[in-house]
Enzyme design. Structure first.
Site, short mmCIF file in Angstrom:
data_model
loop_
_atom_site.label_atom_id
_atom_site.label_comp_id
_atom_site.label_asym_id
_atom_site.label_seq_id
_atom_site.Cartn_x
_atom_site.Cartn_y
_atom_site.Cartn_z
N ARG A 99 0.83 -1.22 0.00
CA ARG A 99 0.00 0.00 0.00
C ARG A 99 0.86 1.27 0.00
NH1 ARG A 99 -3.62 0.04 -2.35
NH2 ARG A 99 -2.86 1.99 -3.17
N LYS B 130 3.17 25.36 -4.58
CA LYS B 130 1.91 24.77 -4.10
C LYS B 130 1.98 23.25 -4.17
CE LYS B 130 -0.77 28.88 -5.18
NZ LYS B 130 -1.89 29.50 -5.93
N GLU C 283 7.47 40.55 -8.87
CA GLU C 283 6.08 40.42 -9.25
C GLU C 283 5.53 41.79 -9.63
OE1 GLU C 283 3.44 37.66 -6.76
OE2 GLU C 283 2.53 39.63 -6.44
N ASP D 298 1.36 39.30 -12.70
CA ASP D 298 0.44 38.67 -11.77
C ASP D 298 -1.00 38.98 -12.13
OD1 ASP D 298 -0.32 37.23 -9.48
OD2 ASP D 298 -0.55 39.12 -8.37
#
Lengths: 280, 280, 280, 280, 280, 280
Positions: free
Chosen positions: E101, E136, E198, E219
């Site tokens: 597993r 992320k 940015e 952005d």
């Protein structure tokens, strides 16, 4: 003084103890107890005992809730009567319930050792001899159990393989005897390291004296031979007896003139004393 | 089967045990023993015992020298007579000397528990009752000591706070009784989690039965009350007795019709058995 | 003998060293070197030096590739001439490239200490005095640097705060003087623990002698006062001088009759020696 | 700004440092100092120095006693005169005594590096060149030593193998030259990763320019060749010189038009500066 | 090349994964499977997928049994058809059952990401634009998931907060604008660290160009504004678009002249692909 | 109740997550943000979602700055509308910036799972069936993801291999069938451990009933066969269906009379929900 020392190893053991009991979560407490419920509790002696491990029990609860109050007017090493309250606790009920068993398991074992040692000490209290422990401690618990031995009134042998030299038969074989072995190691270890030599015969005692051993351990000798060895050594080294010492031998050995009696059973065969926790 | 399971916690305990003994180095061995010297050794029983912990002892030596041969024709759980050779070792002398005490400390304690348990088992061998341990184990040693209990022939209670529910007085207070407490927790825990309820009175036994508890623990009841409880429960739940069970109560309890007897002393008050290592 | 001891702390330091250098990956090597490319390399001395740390360098490479061959006919503690090949390596090119800097960083520092110590030793080689290190080591490196000191030919003072007692001014204040302080601690520590007392005046030397100190450390005394102290002590304790010892004081001190000279600069101010690795 | 960054690796190093010094306990302090005795202390410079490591020293003491006050009006990077008080401490005497050596060992080494770097910086202060460190740092200390370099006024090269590409001879062999190697790696690494290429000859400098290297490291070139390389590169890449740079070469190199001079001795051969702690 | 890199963090994650699944022991396997029973197994694709994580799956099994053979003729990054055998395994049945597993959980997630990325790549395969990931990622999985992104054919943005500068609004506030912020940080970071800025408006784009940013992140701009920004920047910096990029925007963006498109969904919203293991 | 449980494994995962993102330091923040600058921030839902993981996000920020205030009037498990503020934060700006991504990564994934589960739950809300998860969780995240499943409204299957028995084909082979396998394991595991048996045919269902399995898992059966199995089992065991259950099968299965439906996609194929943090 002689306050409890929280070594890094002790911190890791407390963490491991809580982790092995809590695992993926105390499901009974988690699903039944409101998170902010507060409570009081007390830890009570269920037999006469010598207490040891208070600071460890406190640490167990405070890891679960740093705000738990752990109040005691007792100190490690103190004799406690059956029925006495040892500690009062105020804090989150969930922390008290989750920490109870682990905290008690620590205190019951350490107090058990201190109580066991105190019993031995009473047998020899009028003799100028030092009762000492051995390295026969529970793996993972060395510092804790050696502390409990001191709380019971006895003293410590070396802490481990690193803080003193203890030369046995098997170390000597390739060196050509006790003399050369002691000489070699003295030239290499720190001037602050003592050297103890194990001797199984009076001839080995002679060799150890000649080699300038700081301590001579008489291994499994009978009482008569021990007395002879003490006379030979005549304060030129400390004399330790070791090996299968039982409670009933203890007073005769203590009167034999030796400086130290080491007993593995102080730690390896103490039973846990009975302590319980009552939550209000 | 039931081979020893090396959990991550066991590996960490073995590492901690070696580290606490060796510390900054085994100075006696390091300065006296040539690094490539090889030797043979044997571990011998010094009393009759049930062996447990062979895999742990092997792991201790192999951490110091992966090439140490650790040969045994004995298995954990086997009865061994005083004087028998349990293990033969071949490897670097330095590894044998440095690992000796730690390996023996593990085996002596685990075999001590197995031997202690076997003694209890003999008292109840003709009764259809299961003797089980508790969570009163040495902190850090849970998995090891529960394994030693199985090697002695008894069975395990839950491993920790995470693998079964055990509802006691203090959990119930805020829930409005045993019934609501069991209902609440059953709705939240996995369908694979059993629920045990502690009962101190026969009224609580009735509540636990009505709540559908899987196991009912009779807490500190006398023998007559236990028999009544067993009749009430009548196979609708497993019945466990717990609390201050002594060897002398054991047979009467075993004959009382309960399914399980839990005894903390299996683990918390076992003494170490005597094993020694001889190096050639 | 005196082989290198891989304590748990040393293993953790090697892991930490590789982790801090490799982090999320050696991107140059990872994207340019075929995974199975093999290579040979050699580590060469770029100045005259005393080598130390071979086992650590080997461990660095073998953590990256257990099959790396690390072949040397040199031993720690040996004098090496500029230009000599110290080690030959055969293994995966990626492991050699990724491990190079970390392995060299270990060896350059440890060999630097050994070389520095050897220089001090030459100054006192005809005197019956022992040059010893201090606790002024690089944090995290205690065991390694004390080993390098031995490889340079000097000896070790205590390893840490745990393996010997060293009583200084600040310890004594609350005890009522050197005598009571020594008495108190002797009653509590193991019989295998030596007690050293720091003395800044001849009166303190007298107190330390009377207290039965095992070693007396003369702290920042001038040469004349040192000679007086040596005469007073007269072999009743070992005599150590400490504090700001420079190379130029060394011979006068060595001739003053003291047993031990401790020098923090052995470890805290050694420069790295120059070693480089050539890959074929 | 540029406050000290407590990375996880730094926390582990501080823990390791205290553990290696305290081990199984600071026996002198433990047996002589009352647990609640409070004291004051100061850390004093014993020579002119650039301070670095204040936050680390503070962390050392506060691990032993979170209530220790550590008061300073000095900042890392500041020039301090011999005799100045750097820090005042108030806290439990036992924490001050047990932490003293470890805290000083950190500060002496880090301040030693900052002081060493400041000396180099003074030599080149009128030149538009950046002095940078290397990966020749003490294993386990990378983040700390690179911070000390900044406190001394110099700048950092890459932190490790993970945050920039540095292509050397040995990386190129299997790729067919500098051009293909740079092309291959540029296609694979992040667009935020710079690529530095080591060049030992002017032909290699040409290749590196053609490949579009971000930085070209001139390896062990003499001054004349360096000047030629600078003219060739002509701002199309940053130019770094590296390899055996001594203090006496520094000014000539700084005037040669290169952008960066990297010096391993900034970290690997700094001696500890002298700081001491006085307890009242 | 681009072989899988086993960083220390990956090793720790594998250990944690096995520990959380096995806990105090795989009781089904432990009590039913003979310890020496051997078996064969295969891992099979249950849908079309891009494989990633083979080395991790291998490591999972080999931690349980170092002798497990893990044989594959497939490489990470390869397209696999539904029904294909990906790996064949031979080893102890208990290791295969206990590891199944965890090994599949790793491979299903990593292959899921690679497959997801490959889908995005197909949409832009004719455009000279680089698709990149973000930070992320699943906490604890950064290195693994960024590797899976490369296996799917896309490229990596920075690995973390440490290997590149990315200046956003909130960083700029106290600095007096983009220009001073870039200047300040360029004076402090390594010459090998790139600086990305940015920009939410075209005025900020102008500022970023003037400040000499290496990369400018647009952005949440619309397509028209992006085209204007690209013209303004005109190769003086790399241009990245970021923020809520969906599959359907992708081709228009790819044709807009930007250098980089970053998409969080590559990692944070990939579903696991279906792989199963069959034991014979 | 059912508050979030911070197991030791969760603490380690949070530490690992911060370490992998911060590495050798958040260079942007470190070099641009004054250490004492304070700020406020809010975490806002960018879509409708079920929140989960608040305690983990709080822990992330408080590891960076213990004084961060994390204020919420929302609880895990609550439905949140797009645009709602979930949390308000006040604390050091550097901690908010450095922790932002890691905290969001945790919350986005856990809330994603809770939201996914809630969607499944709506499909079966009028049926007396329990939806449960599987062991197909992200390695390292078992406790967290199983918590998120509960927050979404479903229930947990076993936590791992240690807290329940699940006997599959491969376990049975050497035992002589389901009956002997169940008997053997029941004699060995704790009385608190339930036993589930996987059945692929109705004959195996019969065997499992006869063996007294606590739960019978119907593996990949079609609906008609499931209904037959339910009738056979007739409350003598709990009935679980498992294997490739899709949203569209769910209602028919829920109406089939089974007790439990297990769905791996609850955890392994949830996408992250959109949450963002705004700093003032």
């Amino acid at each position: 003084m002689d306050q409890f020392i929280f070594t890094a190893a002790v911190h890791r053991l407390i963490d491991a103890a809580l982790e092995e009991d809590i695992g993926s979560g105390d499901i009974t407490t988690n699903f039944l107890i409101p998170p902010h419920a507060m409570s009081e509790a007390s830890i009570v002696a269920k037999e006469d005992l010598v207490v040891a491990g208070l600071a460890v029990a406190r640490a167990v609860f405070q890891r679960l809730d740093p705000d738990v109050q752990f109040v005691t007017n007792v100190a490690d090493g103190q004799d406690i009567e059956n029925g006495s309250t040892v500690v009062k606790l105020i804090g989150r009920l969930s922390a008290l319930l989750t920490g109870e068993r682990t905290a008690l398991n620590f205190m019951q074992r350490l107090s058990g050792i201190a109580t066991n040692v105190r019993g031995y000490m009473r047998l020899i209290e009028n003799h100028p001899v030092r009762l000492v422990d051995t390295r026969k401690t529970t793996p993972g618990w060395r510092v804790l159990e050696k502390y409990a031995v001191r709380m019971g009134g006895a003293a410590n042998h070396r802490m481990g393989l690193y803080d003193a030299v203890l030369i046995k038969d098997n170390h000597i074989a390739g060196c050509g005897g006790i003399g050369p072995a002691v000489a070699r190691i003295r030239s290499r270890v720190s001037h602050l390291t003592k050297i103890e030599v194990e001797a199984a015969t009076l001839a080995e005692v002679d060799d150890a004296i000649a080699a300038g051993a700081d301590v001579i351990m008489l291994d499994n000798m009978d009482l008569e031979m021990i007395r002879q060895a003490v006379r030979k050594i005549d304060k030129k080294a400390l004399v330790e007896v070791s090996g299968g010492v039982t409670r009933k031998d203890l007073q005769a050995l203590a009167a034999s003139g030796v400086d130290l009696i080491s007993v593995g059973a102080l730690t390896h065969s103490a039973r846990a004393v009975d302590l319980s926790m009552r939550i209000k």
